[in-house]
Design a protein around this motif. Structure first.
Motif, PDB file in Angstrom:
ATOM      1  N   GLY A 110       0.819  -1.197   0.000  1.00  0.00           N
ATOM      2  CA  GLY A 110       0.000   0.000   0.000  1.00  0.00           C
ATOM      3  C   GLY A 110       0.854   1.249   0.000  1.00  0.00           C
ATOM      4  N   HIS A 111       0.286   2.336   0.500  1.00  0.00           N
ATOM      5  CA  HIS A 111       0.961   3.636   0.484  1.00  0.00           C
ATOM      6  C   HIS A 111       2.159   3.656   1.433  1.00  0.00           C
ATOM      7  CE1 HIS A 111      -2.065   5.857  -1.906  1.00  0.00           C
ATOM      8  NE2 HIS A 111      -2.926   5.021  -1.361  1.00  0.00           N
ATOM      9  N   VAL A 112       3.199   4.357   1.010  1.00  0.00           N
ATOM     10  CA  VAL A 112       4.360   4.582   1.855  1.00  0.00           C
ATOM     11  C   VAL A 112       4.139   5.911   2.580  1.00  0.00           C
ATOM     12  CG1 VAL A 112       6.869   4.817   1.937  1.00  0.00           C
ATOM     13  CG2 VAL A 112       5.805   3.357   0.210  1.00  0.00           C
ATOM     14  N   GLY A 152       7.758   0.521   4.481  1.00  0.00           N
ATOM     15  CA  GLY A 152       6.323   0.604   4.236  1.00  0.00           C
ATOM     16  C   GLY A 152       5.718  -0.730   3.847  1.00  0.00           C
ATOM     17  N   ALA A 153       6.429  -1.489   2.998  1.00  0.00           N
ATOM     18  CA  ALA A 153       5.933  -2.796   2.578  1.00  0.00           C
ATOM     19  C   ALA A 153       5.863  -3.752   3.760  1.00  0.00           C
ATOM     20  CB  ALA A 153       6.828  -3.372   1.482  1.00  0.00           C
ATOM     21  N   ALA A 154       6.878  -3.730   4.634  1.00  0.00           N
ATOM     22  CA  ALA A 154       6.879  -4.595   5.817  1.00  0.00           C
ATOM     23  C   ALA A 154       5.745  -4.216   6.765  1.00  0.00           C
ATOM     24  CB  ALA A 154       8.225  -4.510   6.522  1.00  0.00           C
ATOM     25  N   ARG A 155       5.509  -2.920   6.915  1.00  0.00           N
ATOM     26  CA  ARG A 155       4.421  -2.465   7.787  1.00  0.00           C
ATOM     27  C   ARG A 155       3.062  -2.909   7.243  1.00  0.00           C
ATOM     28  NH1 ARG A 155       1.304   1.418   6.728  1.00  0.00           N
ATOM     29  NH2 ARG A 155       2.752   2.405   5.262  1.00  0.00           N
ATOM     30  N   GLU A 156       2.854  -2.715   5.942  1.00  0.00           N
ATOM     31  CA  GLU A 156       1.586  -3.122   5.330  1.00  0.00           C
ATOM     32  C   GLU A 156       1.387  -4.629   5.417  1.00  0.00           C
ATOM     33  OE1 GLU A 156      -0.946  -1.567   3.951  1.00  0.00           O
ATOM     34  OE2 GLU A 156      -0.267   0.521   3.909  1.00  0.00           O
TER      35      GLU A 156
END
Length: 320
Positions: free
Chosen positions: A115-117, A155-159
């Motif tokens: 998703g969004h960074v 961001g990818a890891a958080r999403e």
């Protein structure tokens, strides 16, 4: 003194008198700017706090011979609406796709994690770039866009964690940029994983990344099993945004499943990655029920006499 020489001398004096105040005013302005400019220099990186935007300025102590890197670290990406997506593949079961049926303007469809960074992701990336104790494996020092690449990994890891419960936030080295087009002659890999302000990464999942025990008791806690007909005992804690997930061993079919995600850009990027040989078909592995490369702990139904070898996570890209 000849008259002509005297006139020339007067002209020079008049010129100095005329432009002198402007020169002094210019130096005064520069001096005031330097003394009032809010910045902090730490580990060779100057952080500009005078602006609300996220940016850093590399001093001449570092990267002064690489204008491309300096340009990236001075760039404010927070207004560009970058997004980061993940092609996560299990070496036996295939690509992980998430099912979404609650989008008001879209019919039910499948999505890739991501998703969004956010600005906070860029802030975290800045902190990592500043901290010399952080492993270089997560910083990608050879990248021409270290700030953008690291922020998108974060961001990818958080999403991924928010959407599935899989927590790789401290394992950013497992997020590898997906080559969706041929690298340019300069060899800068960041440019090869970007499509329309979207960066794409791949992760090879292991059984240990999922919930694998206590399914009956986990259902009440919101743990979900996959939608596959013969569902493996690999479960996820899905967010409210998603109502299911499945594994697709054939990446070409995954291209069709993802066609409605993010304006079709995720599907296009996956198709391009397949063409570059980045994502492999694991249908054969599923049929024989064993991976081409052993990663993590063996599946419970693998042959007992199969000896697991010491391999890193990136080795699984031989099969995915």
């Amino acid at each position: 003194m000849p008259t002509s020489a005297r006139r020339q001398q007067l002209t020079i004096k008049q010129l100095i008198v005329f432009i002198g105040p402007f020169i002094l005013a210019t130096f005064y302005t520069i001096s005031i700017h330097r003394t009032t400019h809010s910045s902090v220099v730490n580990n060779g990186i100057k952080y500009d706090h005078s602006s609300s935007s996220t940016q850093i300025i590399i001093t001449t102590q570092q990267h002064n011979n690489n204008p491309t890197i300096m340009s990236d670290l001075n760039h404010d990406y927070t207004n560009d609406d970058y997004r980061a997506f993940l092609f996560g593949q299990h070496p036996i079961h295939g690509l992980l796709v998430l099912y979404c049926s609650r989008k008001k303007k879209k019919p039910p469809h499948f999505q890739a994690p991501g998703g969004h960074v956010d600005k906070e992701d860029f802030d975290a990336a800045l902190a990592r770039l500043q901290d010399t104790s952080i492993s270089s494996s997560s910083v990608d020092e050879d990248s021409s866009h270290p700030l953008l690449l690291l922020a998108c990994k974060i961001g990818a890891a958080r999403e991924l964690y928010e959407e599935t419960g899989i927590d790789l936030r401290n394992d950013l080295h497992r997020f590898q940029p997906v080559q969706i087009r041929k690298r340019k002659k300069d060899g800068l890999f960041t440019t090869s994983c970007v499509l329309k302000h979207r960066l794409f990464f791949r992760v090879c999942f292991t059984d240990d990344d999922f919930v694998t025990e206590g399914f009956d008791s986990m259902v009440a806690l919101g743990i979900s099993q996959s939608m596959n007909t013969e569902a493996p005992m690999l479960m996820l804690k899905l967010s409210e945004e998603h109502q299911g997930f499945l594994f697709e061993p054939d990446p070409r079919r995954a291209v069709d499943l993802l066609v409605q995600h993010s304006g079709g850009k995720v599907s296009t990027a996956l198709d391009m990655a397949i063409a570059q040989g980045e994502i492999k078909d694991v249908t054969a592995s599923l049929e024989r029920n064993e991976p081409d490369v052993i990663v993590g702990h063996p599946m419970s139904n693998e042959a007992k006499d199969h000896t697991e070898t010491e391999k890193g996570v990136l080795d699984c890209f031989e099969c995915c």
